[in-house]
Design a protein around this motif. Structure first.
Motif, PDB file in Angstrom:
ATOM      1  N   UNK A  32      31.485  16.232  15.572  1.00  0.00           N
ATOM      2  CA  UNK A  32      30.053  15.970  15.366  1.00  0.00           C
ATOM      3  C   UNK A  32      29.686  14.571  15.879  1.00  0.00           C
ATOM      4  N   UNK A  33      30.628  13.632  15.795  1.00  0.00           N
ATOM      5  CA  UNK A  33      30.355  12.299  16.348  1.00  0.00           C
ATOM      6  C   UNK A  33      30.104  12.392  17.859  1.00  0.00           C
ATOM      7  N   UNK A  34      30.879  13.235  18.539  1.00  0.00           N
ATOM      8  CA  UNK A  34      30.623  13.440  19.969  1.00  0.00           C
ATOM      9  C   UNK A  34      29.266  14.104  20.190  1.00  0.00           C
ATOM     10  N   UNK A  35      28.973  15.128  19.386  1.00  0.00           N
ATOM     11  CA  UNK A  35      27.714  15.855  19.540  1.00  0.00           C
ATOM     12  C   UNK A  35      26.535  14.909  19.301  1.00  0.00           C
ATOM     13  N   UNK A  36      26.655  14.108  18.248  1.00  0.00           N
ATOM     14  CA  UNK A  36      25.559  13.194  17.895  1.00  0.00           C
ATOM     15  C   UNK A  36      25.421  12.087  18.941  1.00  0.00           C
ATOM     16  N   UNK A  37      26.554  11.634  19.481  1.00  0.00           N
ATOM     17  CA  UNK A  37      26.498  10.648  20.564  1.00  0.00           C
ATOM     18  C   UNK A  37      25.753  11.241  21.756  1.00  0.00           C
ATOM     19  N   UNK A  38      26.087  12.490  22.075  1.00  0.00           N
ATOM     20  CA  UNK A  38      25.424  13.159  23.196  1.00  0.00           C
ATOM     21  C   UNK A  38      23.913  13.243  22.957  1.00  0.00           C
ATOM     22  N   UNK A  39      23.531  13.588  21.721  1.00  0.00           N
ATOM     23  CA  UNK A  39      22.097  13.709  21.414  1.00  0.00           C
ATOM     24  C   UNK A  39      21.388  12.363  21.517  1.00  0.00           C
ATOM     25  N   UNK A  40      21.967  11.341  20.875  1.00  0.00           N
ATOM     26  CA  UNK A  40      21.287  10.046  20.870  1.00  0.00           C
ATOM     27  C   UNK A  40      21.276   9.437  22.269  1.00  0.00           C
ATOM     28  N   UNK A  41      22.358   9.641  23.024  1.00  0.00           N
ATOM     29  CA  UNK A  41      22.406   9.089  24.375  1.00  0.00           C
ATOM     30  C   UNK A  41      21.357   9.762  25.260  1.00  0.00           C
ATOM     31  N   UNK A  42      21.165  11.063  25.077  1.00  0.00           N
ATOM     32  CA  UNK A  42      20.122  11.762  25.829  1.00  0.00           C
ATOM     33  C   UNK A  42      18.737  11.263  25.446  1.00  0.00           C
ATOM     34  N   UNK A  43      18.539  11.012  24.151  1.00  0.00           N
ATOM     35  CA  UNK A  43      17.237  10.515  23.693  1.00  0.00           C
ATOM     36  C   UNK A  43      16.969   9.129  24.279  1.00  0.00           C
ATOM     37  N   UNK A  44      18.018   8.328  24.331  1.00  0.00           N
ATOM     38  CA  UNK A  44      17.874   6.992  24.918  1.00  0.00           C
ATOM     39  C   UNK A  44      17.481   7.100  26.391  1.00  0.00           C
ATOM     40  N   UNK A  45      18.144   7.994  27.123  1.00  0.00           N
ATOM     41  CA  UNK A  45      17.855   8.148  28.554  1.00  0.00           C
ATOM     42  C   UNK A  45      16.442   8.686  28.772  1.00  0.00           C
ATOM     43  N   UNK A  46      16.068   9.634  27.907  1.00  0.00           N
ATOM     44  CA  UNK A  46      14.727  10.202  27.986  1.00  0.00           C
ATOM     45  C   UNK A  46      13.677   9.114  27.788  1.00  0.00           C
ATOM     46  N   UNK A  47      13.906   8.293  26.768  1.00  0.00           N
ATOM     47  CA  UNK A  47      12.964   7.227  26.448  1.00  0.00           C
ATOM     48  C   UNK A  47      12.899   6.222  27.597  1.00  0.00           C
ATOM     49  N   UNK A  48      14.046   5.911  28.180  1.00  0.00           N
ATOM     50  CA  UNK A  48      14.071   4.981  29.313  1.00  0.00           C
ATOM     51  C   UNK A  48      13.310   5.591  30.497  1.00  0.00           C
TER      52      UNK A  48
END
Lengths: 369, 406
Positions: free
Chosen positions: B291-307
Motif C-alpha cells: 500500500x505504501x507503493x500504491x499510495x506513493x504512486x497516487x500522491x506522485x501522480x497528484x503532484x505531477x498533475x498539479x505541476x
C-alpha cells in the motif's frame, strides 16, 4: 488545489542547503563524525541565525511559526547534507511544549528554545518496554512516573543528551514531563552514553531517580502520538535526503570510475542499479509532502500516513544505502569512504522511533485489517 | 500544499456527479446489450463535455478548454461511479490525440469523430519480429506509387504483438519509407485499413492462454498517399507522442487502487490456519508495504498533475519518467501476494471466462490469470530494462551504452 511547495518553502530549502554546503563541507562532517560529538556550536549558531531552531515555535514566542511540512523540508536538507545536530529532536521538544504546556510553561521555555540558546531533546524509549510491546517507543510500554514534582524512570536511545538543556520525558500514561538537567542534580539524573551507530547523532541511556520535573498538563496519549508522528515524518524526510545523496554519490562515482576501459556507469548492470535506487526513492517525495500536510491540517488519515512514510522511506533508504556501498566496490566498504556517513544516517532513521516492521503493523491496524 | 478544490471546481464536481446519477441506465435502455449502453452513455457524456474534453466539438470531442484538474475530477468521478468515460482503447486513447497534434485537417475530420464513437477500431503496429526495444531498426516497408495526391503506399513486411488487431478496422503504425536515410529518419507514420487482400492477421496465443495479440502480415497491402501522419521520415517523432499517451495509460493510479482493494478483500476472505489470511502477520506486513507503493504512486501522480496544471512540469521530470516502471513493478508485487493467497489452486489454469475478462477475473483461477497478466504491462510500451536505461541516462546523466549501429 495545489499539490506542491510554495515559493517560500522552496526558498527555505534552497537557503538551508546553500548554508549547509558552504559552512559544512564534507571534511568538516568527517571531523564531527570521527569525534562522535554530534554537535558543532558554530553550525548550531548558524541554524539559529537562520531561524531554524525556532522553526515550529509560534511567532509570539520568538519563533518562525512554521509547520511540520517546513520541518520535514529542513530534515530532508539535513539528511542530504549530513549535518549533525539536534534539529529534529529539538523541534519535536518545541512542538511538545507548545501543544501540551500551560501558558507559563510556554512563556518560560519556548523563547530560549527558539533562539537556540537552549537545546531540547526527547527521552521516550524504555529498555523494558520492548519486551512488553513490539516497540520501545510505544507509550503503552512506558513505566516512567511523576511524583510530587519529580520523575523516576529508565530511558534509552536518548539523542543529543550531552548538549541538551531541556529534556521532554515520556510518562506511563502517555503524558509528558520536562526535565532540565544541571550539574547539581547529577545524582537524580544519570547519563550513560551508548555507542550509537550514527556518530553525528549520539545516544545515551538516562536514569531518572526523583529528578526535578514539570509535567506538561495538556499531554495525553493522543497528543504524544501526534508529536511522535511528526517525528516519523521528520525521520522519513531525513532518510529521503540521505538516500538522494547516496544516489548522487553513486552516480558520480560510476561516471568517474573506469574498468575495462570505460566508465562503469556505461555497463547496464551498474546503470540499472542506480536507476532502480532512484526509482525506489524519488516518487516518495510526494508521499512525504502529503504525510506532513495531513498532520498540519489534522486530516483523518494523518497517523496512518506518518506510519507509511516512516516504514517505507526509511526501509527503502537503507536498501539504497546497501546498493551504494556495493556500487563503490571495496572502497565503499571502508571507514574512509564517505558513503558510510549517509549509510549510518539511514540506519538511524530506520530504527529511531520504531522500525519499519512496527509501523507496517500500525498501517494494517489503522486500516481495520 | 492546498488539497482543497476551489468553489468552481467543487461545483464542477457536483455537476459531474449529478450527471453520473444516470448510470447505470434505467428503464428500457437498461435492457440493451451492455456495449450499446456504454456507447449511449458515453455519447451523452461527450455531449456534456466530460469525455474527450480537449478535443473540439467539430471532431466529435467535448470541446472544452484544456484543464488538467477538471480532467482529474472527471476521471475520479467516472471511476467511482464505474461509468464508461474516456475509452482506454488504442484509437481514442492514443491515435486521436496524435492526430490532433500531428494530423492534417482532412485526417482529423475523416478519422477522429468515428474513432471517438468507436465506429472505427484501431490497433497499433510498432514492433516487428526483429525490432522490439530497438524499434527504430524496423524493416516493414512502404513505397509510394504515384503522386502525393492520388497515389498509394504499397506495404510489405510484418508487425507483431499487435493487440486487438483481430477486432480492428485500421492499423496506425511505423513503416520504413526512406530506404537511404539514417534509421530514425527513414520512418513514416501511416494509417492502414486492415480489411484488404494484402493484409493477414494471425492470432498469437499468450502464455496465459488468452488471444489478445497478433501477427499482422502485409503483402502488397495498400493505403492512400494521404494516410501519412506528419511528413515523410517524421514518423519517429510522431510515434514518441503516441508512446507518451500509452505510458500514461499504464500508469493510471485509479486502476491500481481498485486492484489493491480487491487483493485486500481476497486476504479477508481467504482462510489460513482457520482464520482470515489478513490476520497473518506476514501478509499484513506485505500488504502494508505494497500500500505504501500504491499510495506513493497516487500522491506522485497528484503532484505531477498539479505541476502540469501550473505549467511546472520541469519540477518533476524525475518522478514523471519513473511512472511506468513504478506502477508496473507495484502491480507485479501486488499480484505476487494474490498468487500466494490462492495457494494450491495455483495449479489450475485460467478458465475461458477469466481470459475473456481481460485480467479482471475473480475466483482462484482469475487471480492466477491476473498474476500472469501483470507481466505484460512490464513489457509493453517500453520494457522495464529500457525504462531503466531512460532513467539512468536522462534522469541521472549516466553515459549511453556503446551502440555500434547508431
Amino acid at each position: 488545489m495545489h499539490f506542491g511547495l510554495s515559493e517560500e518553502q522552496e526558498l527555505l530549502q534552497e537557503t538551508f542547503r546553500g548554508f549547509a554546503q558552504a559552512e559544512f563541507p564534507p571534511q568538516r562532517l568527517r571531523e564531527v563524525f570521527d569525534a562522535g560529538e554530534g554537535h558543532d556550536p558554530g553550525l548550531w549558531k548558524g541554524l539559529a541565525e537562520m531561524g531554524l531552531t525556532g522553526l515550529v515555535v509560534p511567532e509570539a514566542h520568538g519563533g518562525a511559526g512554521l509547520e511540520i511540512l517546513e520541518l520535514a523540508l529542513c530534515c530532508e536538507v539535513a539528511g542530504a547534507t549530513g549535518i549533525p545536530g539536534a534539529l529534529l529532536e529539538h523541534s519535536l521538544a518545541c512542538l511538545a511544549i507548545d501543544a501540551c504546556g500551560d501558558p507559563s510553561q510556554r512563556e518560560r521555555w519556548l523563547p530560549g528554545l527558539a533562539t537556540g540558546d537552549v537545546i531540547g531533546t526527547l527521552a521516550l524509549a524504555e529498555p523494558d518496554a520492548e519486551c512488553e510491546t513490539a516497540d520501545p517507543w510505544d507509550p503503552d510500554g512506558w513505566q516512567t512516573r511523576t511524583s510530587n514534582g519529580t520523575v523516576s524512570g529508565f530511558k534509552q536511545y536518548v539523542p543529543h543528551l550531552d548538549h541538551a538543556g531541556l529534556v521532554v520525558v515520556g510518562l506511563a500514561d502517555g503524558g509528558l514531563a520536562v526535565v532540565e538537567p544541571s550539574e547539581s542534580d547529577a545524582a537524580s539524573v544519570r547519563v550513560e552514553p551508548q555507542d550509537g551507530i550514527d556518530r553525528t547523532r549520539p545516544i545515551s541511556k538516562l536514569r531518572l531517580q526523583g529528578a526535578a520535573a514539570q509535567p506538561l498538563p495538556n499531554a495525553t496519549a493522543e497528543s504524544t502520538r501526534r508529536i511522535l508522528d511528526a517525528g516519523l515524518v521528520g525521520l522519513a524526510a531525513d532518510a529521503f535526503g540521505a538516500a538522494t545523496r547516496l544516489i548522487q554519490l553513486s552516480a558520480d562515482y560510476a561516471k568517474d570510475r573506469k574498468q575495462f576501459g570505460q566508465p562503469i556507469a556505461q555497463f547496464q548492470a551498474v546503470k540499472h542499479q542506480i536507476a532502480r535506487m532512484g526509482t525506489e526513492i524519488e516518487p516518495t517525495r510526494a508521499l512525504l509532502w502529503y504525510a506532513a500536510h495531513a498532520l498540519d491540517r489534522g486530516l483523518e488519515d494523518a497517523g496512518r500516513h506518518a506510519a507509511m512514510t516512516k516504514a517505507h522511506v526509511t526501509a527503502k533508504s537503507v536498501e539504497v544505502a546497501r546498493d551504494a556501498v556495493e556500487l563503490h566496490g571495496g572502497l565503499g566498504f571502508t571507514w574512509e569512504c564517505d558513503v558510510q556517513l549517509w549509510f549510518k544516517r539511514a540506519m538511524f532513521d530506520r530504527s529511531f522511533l520504531g522500525t519499519p516492521e512496527v509501523h507496517r503493523e500500525r498501517i494494517a491496524t489503522l486500516a481495520g485489517w | 500544499m492546498d488539497l482543497q478544490y476551489n468553489q468552481e471546481e467543487e461545483q464542477f464536481r457536483a455537476e459531474v456527479r449529478a450527471f453520473l446519477a444516470g448510470w447505470p441506465l434505467r428503464g428500457e435502455e437498461a435492457s440493451l446489450p451492455i456495449a450499446e449502453q456504454e456507447t449511449l452513455f458515453r455519447s451523452q457524456a461527450i455531449e456534456r463535455g466530460y469525455v474527450y474534453r480537449d478535443i473540439p466539438r467539430e471532431y466529435g470531442g467535448g470541446g472544452q478548454e484544456p484543464d488538467v484538474l477538471k480532467d482529474h475530477i472527471v476521471r475520479a468521478e467516472f471511476g467511482r461511479a464505474g461509468a464508461p468515460g474516456s475509452s482506454f482503447l488504442q484509437g481514442p486513447a492514443m491515435l486521436a490525440p496524435t492526430l490532433m497534434e500531428f494530423g492534417s485537417e482532412a485526417q482529423r475530420r475523416r478519422f477522429v469523430p468515428p474513432t471517438l464513437r468507436e465506429e472505427i477500431r484501431w490497433c497499433q503496429g510498432y514492433s516487428e519480429p526483429g525490432s522490439g526495444s530497438d524499434l527504430a531498426s524496423l524493416q516493414c516497408s512502404a513505397a509510394l506509387e504515384g503522386d502525393d495526391e492520388s497515389g498509394e503506399w504499397v506495404i510489405n513486411g510484418q508487425k507483431i504483438w499487435t493487440s486487438n488487431a483481430q477486432n480492428s478496422h485500421w492499423l496506425f503504425g511505423l513503416f520504413r519509407t526512406e530506404t537511404d536515410a539514417p534509421k530514425h529518419k527513414g520512418i513514416s507514420y501511416l494509417l492502414v485499413p486492415l480489411d484488404q487482400p494484402g493484409v493477414e492477421v494471425r492470432p498469437l496465443k499468450q502464455m496465459t492462454g488468452g488471444l489478445d495479440f497478433n501477427e499482422v502480415f502485409f503483402d502488397d497491402a495498400r493505403t492512400g498517399a494521404d494516410c501519412i501522419v506528419g511528413e515523410r521520415g517524421q514518423g519517429w517523432q510522431v510515434s514518441r507522442a503516441t508512446l507518451k499517451h500509452e505510458r500514461n495509460l499504464i500508469a493510471n493510479p485509479n486502476l491500481m487502487r481498485d486492484h489493491f482493494d480487491a487483493v485486500v478483500d481476497l486476504a479477508r476472505t481467504t482462510l489460513r490456519n482457520g482464520r482470515p489470511a489478513i490476520l497473518d502477520p506476514g501478509i499484513r506486513q506485505r500488504l502494508s508495504e505494497i500500500e505504501c507503493y500504491v499510495r506513493t504512486n497516487e500522491t506522485s501522480n497528484l503532484r505531477q498533475l498539479s505541476a502540469a496544471a501550473r505549467g511546472e512540469e520541469l519540477k518533476c521530470m524525475l518522478p514523471m519518467m519513473m511512472n511506468k516502471l513504478y506502477s508496473t513493478d507495484t502491480m507485479q508485487r501486488l499480484m505476487e501476494i494474490a498468487y500466494e493467497l490462492v495457494g494450491a489452486d495455483g495449479l489450475l489454469a485460467p478458465s475461458e471466462a477469466d481470459l475473456a475478462g481481460y485480467a479482471k477475473g475473480e475466483g482462484p483461477t482469475g487471480w492466477v490469470e491476473q498474476w500472469m497478466f501483470s507481466l505484460g504491462p512490464a513489457i509493453a510500451g517500453g520494457a522495464t530494462n529500457i525504462q531503466l536505461n531512460i532513467i539512468g541516462e536522462r534522469g541521472y546523466g549516466l553515459p549511453r551504452d556503446q551502440r555500434p549501429t547508431r
